[in-house]
Write an enzyme that holds these catalytic residues in place. Structure first.
Site, mmCIF file in Angstrom:
data_model
loop_
_atom_site.group_PDB
_atom_site.id
_atom_site.type_symbol
_atom_site.label_atom_id
_atom_site.label_comp_id
_atom_site.label_asym_id
_atom_site.label_seq_id
_atom_site.Cartn_x
_atom_site.Cartn_y
_atom_site.Cartn_z
ATOM 1 N N ASP A 232 0.826 -1.210 0.000
ATOM 2 C CA ASP A 232 0.000 0.000 0.000
ATOM 3 C C ASP A 232 0.858 1.258 0.000
ATOM 4 O OD1 ASP A 232 0.820 -0.605 2.699
ATOM 5 O OD2 ASP A 232 -0.592 0.906 3.407
ATOM 6 N N GLU B 143 0.143 -1.213 5.621
ATOM 7 C CA GLU B 143 1.207 -0.809 6.537
ATOM 8 C C GLU B 143 1.145 0.675 6.839
ATOM 9 O OE1 GLU B 143 5.278 0.679 7.637
ATOM 10 O OE2 GLU B 143 3.987 1.232 5.957
ATOM 11 N N HIS C 126 5.959 9.915 1.065
ATOM 12 C CA HIS C 126 4.668 10.564 1.372
ATOM 13 C C HIS C 126 4.608 11.972 0.788
ATOM 14 C CE1 HIS C 126 3.936 7.890 5.194
ATOM 15 N NE2 HIS C 126 4.507 7.219 4.194
#
Length: 389
Positions: free
Chosen positions: A80, A159, A364
């Site tokens: 993920d 996760e 991110h």
């Protein structure tokens, strides 16, 4: 396919996880990549590769003849991507870094090839780079008939929302120790991580017409603002590094009647971690005394703990990774993780599992990047770790 080709394929799958979801995995799109990976593992020779009903992909490569007594080594990565930034329609491209054409990249990468995005989405190196490196390493081991003990493989969902180890099947995985391949720049070895907790706060107010609100309105947004103002201003991610912990407000919403906050608490030191949780609770208690009982409803939930206390009893597996890197000309850099991995929780369940680099940077973020050179190097390092003498 090499690791780069695999990675560029994997990032075309949208696998963003969802913290608000009640399903496992949290998003159905993760199952599509999971099915693809199970099929790919079978194609390279991992005969028992399978995707289970919860979205975990498992597979094993039996020990080569004569190496049955070698340790069984596990490799783990997550499929993920973070919900912090969109992972849909990722447009990845390869650039040669000139010092200006990729933000937040160290000048040591000038002249090197990087995989980046068009800055509309994240890239997905966290952790599809790790997945690509594991699959490619396994293919090399099988194709080149490299001597090895049993290899256990697992790709986990969710996760990024702290649930990757929730349904990890230790009996099915069946390894003596493992490595998560989920770190940053090449050479990184990590066996310390944050102790982590999540905080949810709901503030209850009273709304009325602002023209006649004197001594009547209780503005939940302003109450929440007061709570945030009491947090230490220099103990945030933007002001801390290395072993320094923090409070991080990640989401705020609301109106005069009700306002909500989500934040995380992080600290490597267990005592300081507990003190941080107590401090947040004390702020809520103080404000409830000021504004009335249950005005501030606070929930603090532990997420994971520092795996150092487990790995320190098994430093030989850290040394195994260090030696593999050195043999291939990569200088190991042991640093604390300013975050967490599946390996932290897996370690506390009895399977020692330090973390290794992937070659990725700026996770991110729309500025996420992956070193092409590191992607190849990590594949070879994994082979070296697994190889039996």
């Amino acid at each position: 396919m090499n690791a780069l080709e695999r990675f560029l394929k994997y990032v075309t799958f949208e696998t963003t996880s969802d913290e608000e979801s009640k399903t496992v995995p949290s998003t159905a799109s993760q199952l599509i990549l999971a099915d693809y990976l199970a099929k790919e593992l079978k194609e390279i020779g991992v005969e028992d590769a399978v995707r289970d009903e919860l979205g975990y992909v498992y597979g094993h490569i039996p020990a080569t003849e004569g190496a049955e007594n070698e340790p069984s080594i596990g490799l783990v990565s997550h499929m993920d991507t973070s919900p912090d930034v969109s992972g849909k329609n990722v447009n990845a491209k390869i650039i040669t870094f000139d010092g200006t054409n990729a933000p937040m990249i160290d000048e040591k990468y000038i002249g090197k090839e990087l995989v980046v995005t068009d800055r509309k989405t994240l890239l997905g190196a966290d952790d599809k780079a790790g997945v690509a490196e594991i699959v490619s390493a396994c293919e090399k081991i099988i194709k080149n008939k490299i001597r090895h003990g049993k290899i256990s493989i697992c790709f986990t969902p969710d996760e990024e929302i702290g649930a990757g180890a929730d349904h990890f099947d230790f009996e099915r995985f069946n390894a003596d120790f493992a490595y998560t391949v989920d770190g940053g720049e090449l050479g990184g070895i990590e066996y310390e991580n944050f102790n982590a907790a999540s905080v949810s706060l709901t503030v209850h107010g009273v709304n009325t017409h602002p023209g006649s609100a004197k001594n009547k309105m209780r503005n939940a947004v302003l109450f929440l603002q007061e709570f945030m103002s009491m947090l230490p201003p220099f103990e945030t991610p933007a002001h801390t590094e290395n072993y320094e912990g923090f409070y991080h407000v990640s989401d705020v919403s609301g109106n005069e009647t009700e306002a909500k906050l989500h934040m995380i608490i992080r600290d490597h030191d267990k005592k300081k971690f507990e003190e941080r949780k107590k401090f947040v609770s004390s702020v809520a208690d103080f404000l409830n005394e000021k504004y009335g009982e249950k005005t501030f409803e606070l929930s603090v939930k532990d997420s994971y703990y520092n795996m150092r206390e487990i790995i320190e009893k098994h430093m030989d597996i850290v040394e195994r990774a260090e030696n593999a890197m050195k043999k291939l000309g990569v200088e190991p850099v042991v640093t604390p993780i300013r975050g967490g991995t599946d390996g932290a929780r897996i370690s506390f369940e009895g399977l020692p599992c330090p973390n290794l680099s992937t070659g990725g940077m700026n996770f991110h973020s729309i500025y996420e990047a992956l070193s092409v050179e590191a992607l190849s190097a990590m594949t070879d390092i994994l082979v070296e770790i697994i190889k039996a003498e």
